[in-house]
Design a protein around this motif. Structure first.
Motif, mmCIF file in Angstrom:
data_model
loop_
_atom_site.group_PDB
_atom_site.id
_atom_site.type_symbol
_atom_site.label_atom_id
_atom_site.label_comp_id
_atom_site.label_asym_id
_atom_site.label_seq_id
_atom_site.Cartn_x
_atom_site.Cartn_y
_atom_site.Cartn_z
ATOM 1 N N VAL A 263 0.834 -1.202 0.000
ATOM 2 C CA VAL A 263 0.000 0.000 0.000
ATOM 3 C C VAL A 263 0.875 1.261 0.000
ATOM 4 N N ALA A 264 1.942 1.237 0.786
ATOM 5 C CA ALA A 264 2.810 2.420 0.867
ATOM 6 C C ALA A 264 3.438 2.744 -0.488
ATOM 7 N N LEU A 265 3.979 1.742 -1.151
ATOM 8 C CA LEU A 265 4.603 2.015 -2.454
ATOM 9 C C LEU A 265 3.563 2.346 -3.516
ATOM 10 N N ALA A 266 2.361 1.781 -3.404
ATOM 11 C CA ALA A 266 1.295 2.135 -4.360
ATOM 12 C C ALA A 266 0.900 3.602 -4.214
ATOM 13 N N ILE A 267 1.080 4.161 -3.024
ATOM 14 C CA ILE A 267 0.763 5.578 -2.799
ATOM 15 C C ILE A 267 1.943 6.483 -3.147
ATOM 16 N N THR A 268 3.127 6.090 -2.705
ATOM 17 C CA THR A 268 4.283 6.988 -2.846
ATOM 18 C C THR A 268 4.838 7.040 -4.264
ATOM 19 N N LEU A 269 4.761 5.944 -4.999
ATOM 20 C CA LEU A 269 5.344 5.958 -6.349
ATOM 21 C C LEU A 269 4.715 7.000 -7.263
ATOM 22 N N PRO A 270 3.366 7.066 -7.362
ATOM 23 C CA PRO A 270 2.795 8.127 -8.217
ATOM 24 C C PRO A 270 3.182 9.526 -7.746
ATOM 25 N N LEU A 271 3.243 9.720 -6.404
ATOM 26 C CA LEU A 271 3.630 11.041 -5.899
ATOM 27 C C LEU A 271 5.085 11.351 -6.239
ATOM 28 N N LEU A 272 5.941 10.360 -6.123
ATOM 29 C CA LEU A 272 7.340 10.568 -6.495
ATOM 30 C C LEU A 272 7.497 10.805 -7.994
ATOM 31 N N VAL A 273 6.620 10.193 -8.778
ATOM 32 C CA VAL A 273 6.660 10.429 -10.232
ATOM 33 C C VAL A 273 6.378 11.901 -10.524
ATOM 34 N N ILE A 274 5.364 12.464 -9.872
ATOM 35 C CA ILE A 274 5.055 13.886 -10.077
ATOM 36 C C ILE A 274 6.221 14.756 -9.620
ATOM 37 N N TRP A 275 6.745 14.442 -8.447
ATOM 38 C CA TRP A 275 7.856 15.214 -7.882
ATOM 39 C C TRP A 275 9.089 15.169 -8.790
ATOM 40 N N THR A 276 9.479 13.981 -9.177
ATOM 41 C CA THR A 276 10.704 13.826 -9.979
ATOM 42 C C THR A 276 10.524 14.387 -11.383
ATOM 43 N N SER A 277 9.357 14.173 -11.967
ATOM 44 C CA SER A 277 9.121 14.704 -13.318
ATOM 45 C C SER A 277 9.158 16.232 -13.303
ATOM 46 N N GLY A 278 8.584 16.826 -12.257
ATOM 47 C CA GLY A 278 8.612 18.281 -12.156
ATOM 48 C C GLY A 278 10.030 18.816 -12.034
ATOM 49 N N ILE A 279 10.827 18.166 -11.187
ATOM 50 C CA ILE A 279 12.221 18.600 -11.027
ATOM 51 C C ILE A 279 13.008 18.387 -12.314
ATOM 52 N N ALA A 280 12.763 17.268 -12.996
ATOM 53 C CA ALA A 280 13.469 16.995 -14.252
ATOM 54 C C ALA A 280 13.098 18.028 -15.318
ATOM 55 N N LEU A 281 11.807 18.399 -15.382
ATOM 56 C CA LEU A 281 11.399 19.445 -16.325
ATOM 57 C C LEU A 281 12.061 20.774 -15.974
ATOM 58 N N LEU A 282 12.199 21.030 -14.680
ATOM 59 C CA LEU A 282 12.881 22.261 -14.265
ATOM 60 C C LEU A 282 14.336 22.266 -14.740
ATOM 61 N N GLY A 283 15.013 21.135 -14.558
ATOM 62 C CA GLY A 283 16.389 21.036 -15.032
ATOM 63 C C GLY A 283 16.487 21.206 -16.535
ATOM 64 N N GLY A 284 15.571 20.567 -17.267
ATOM 65 C CA GLY A 284 15.573 20.700 -18.726
ATOM 66 C C GLY A 284 15.260 22.122 -19.160
ATOM 67 N N MET A 285 14.357 22.772 -18.426
ATOM 68 C CA MET A 285 13.987 24.153 -18.771
ATOM 69 C C MET A 285 15.171 25.101 -18.567
ATOM 70 N N VAL A 286 15.892 24.910 -17.480
ATOM 71 C CA VAL A 286 17.067 25.750 -17.221
ATOM 72 C C VAL A 286 18.127 25.530 -18.299
ATOM 73 N N ALA A 287 18.366 24.263 -18.647
ATOM 74 C CA ALA A 287 19.364 23.973 -19.677
ATOM 75 C C ALA A 287 18.930 24.517 -21.038
ATOM 76 N N ALA A 288 17.639 24.443 -21.348
ATOM 77 C CA ALA A 288 17.145 24.973 -22.621
ATOM 78 C C ALA A 288 17.297 26.487 -22.666
ATOM 79 N N ASN A 289 17.104 27.116 -21.523
ATOM 80 C CA ASN A 289 17.278 28.571 -21.478
ATOM 81 C C ASN A 289 18.731 28.963 -21.723
#
Length: 377
Positions: A263-289
């Motif tokens: 149950v814990a991993l079923a809850i945390t994995l989607p939340l970590l996906v949002i968190w990590t994807s957001g940070i990765a997009l931030l890194g890509g956005m900075v590099a693109a700039n």
């Protein structure tokens, strides 16, 4: 402090008082002394050792280790010479060598051996599959039990596992996600600049991170970090017989140990996906700039148009499926640990490898099923 130099092993050929030719061994016959004596010394020793009627006088030996004993044992043809003078403690060493079985040459592998190994591998795989299905079935029974008796829900265990697998994993997933975003942006920018298609960096980063890289990256990190920890925890409980004690006390093993982790991993994995994807997009956005001089405002405006929201849902569903799979695999191998440390390390390694393999397999299935979903019009 360097080791003191050691006298080399020595031998001498002489005629004894009783007119018998004997070879007198002296000095330490240990590995360092034999190496110090050199190759030529060993060649002369082998030439002398084959003389017939030779008496071996080993009374002058200062020390004898396994290397020296094996060297003499080989010179003697794996049996004591007919005439031998040696101290009793050294004779016991050769008695032990005599009791060792003689190893024959490596047996040539035949086709039947290959078939046997293949059959054993299939049986082992079927055994894992059977146990995994049993674990999955028990999880469904526990779920039905909790629907009828909500008071038995292990809230504290679930909360603790959410904290350990989710909150404590946020720093490392953020760091890795940011770096992956930077790398992906830089590599894509090099190609897009040559084609004059700089603006498509938003599409590449959006699709690549939100739909694929984000969930997959998080799953691999969690499988290596939290999955191995779960397997090790259950394995240690098996080694210390804590699980047997829980069963003896009437505590439902799966409900208290397996269900909270799934149950814990079923809850945390989607939340970590949002968190990590957001940070990765931030890194890509900075590099693109920096690389393509693309403004942050344009990036935020173009991202929702380039990546339909269905891709975000696909990423979240993937995260849920990955979390359940990683937790089940971790618990499966943790409960198979035998009461010894070697089994613990083997099953922990197997858990991580199997979880990552299963995650990639699930990702491939998702890619086939959702190939027509979330594509821009």
């Amino acid at each position: 402090m360097p080791d003191a130099p050691m006298n080399p092993a020595g031998f001498a050929l002489r005629r004894a008082d009783d007119a018998v030719e004997e070879i007198v061994l002296d000095g330490p016959w240990v590995l360092r002394a034999i190496i110090a004596a050199g190759h030529d010394w060993q060649v002369r020793l082998r030439e002398v050792a084959v003389r017939p009627g030779l008496r071996w006088n080993c009374l002058g030996l200062e020390a004898l280790d396994s290397a020296g004993a094996v060297l003499l044992w080989q010179l003697w043809g794996r049996r004591l010479p007919a005439s031998l003078l040696i101290a009793p403690e050294y004779r016991e060493i050769f008695a032990r060598l005599d009791r060792l079985p003689v190893q024959g040459g490596a047996r040539r592998q035949t086709l039947s051996d290959g078939l046997v190994m293949f059959g054993l591998a299939i049986l082992a795989l079927l055994g894992h599959l059977r146990d995994f299905i049993v674990l999955l079935g028990q999880l469904m029974l526990d779920t039905l039990h909790l629907l009828r008796h909500p008071g038995d829900l292990p809230r504290r265990e679930i909360s603790a596992n959410i904290y350990k697998t989710g909150v404590r994993a946020m720093p490392v997933t953020a760091l890795v996600g940011f770096l992956i975003g930077v790398v992906l942006s830089y590599l894509s920018a090099l190609q897009l600049r040559q084609l004059g298609a700089d603006m498509f960096i938003v599409n590449i980063l959006g699709f690549g991170i939100i739909r694929e890289l984000g969930p997959l990256l998080v799953a691999v990190l969690v499988a290596g970090r939290s999955g191995s920890a779960m397997t090790a925890q259950l394995g240690v409980m098996r080694v210390t017989e804590e699980i047997d004690a829980l069963v003896a006390l009437g505590v439902p093993r799966n409900l208290r140990l397996v269900f909270p982790k799934v149950v814990a991993l079923a809850i945390t994995l989607p939340l970590l996906v949002i968190w990590t994807s957001g940070i990765a997009l931030l890194g890509g956005m900075v590099a693109a700039n920096v690389q393509l001089d693309i403004g942050y405002g344009f990036f935020f405006d173009a991202l929702p148009k380039a990546v339909p929201v269905a891709n975000l849902w696909i990423g979240l569903i993937k995260g849920f499926a990955f979390g359940v799979a990683i937790a089940l695999v971790a618990c499966h191998f943790g409960l198979r640990v035998q009461p010894n440390t070697e089994s613990l390390s083997f099953n922990t390694t197997a858990s991580v490898v199997s979880a990552i393999t299963l995650v990639i397999l699930i990702d491939a299935i998702f890619a086939i099923i959702t190939r027509n979903i979330g594509m821009p019009l």
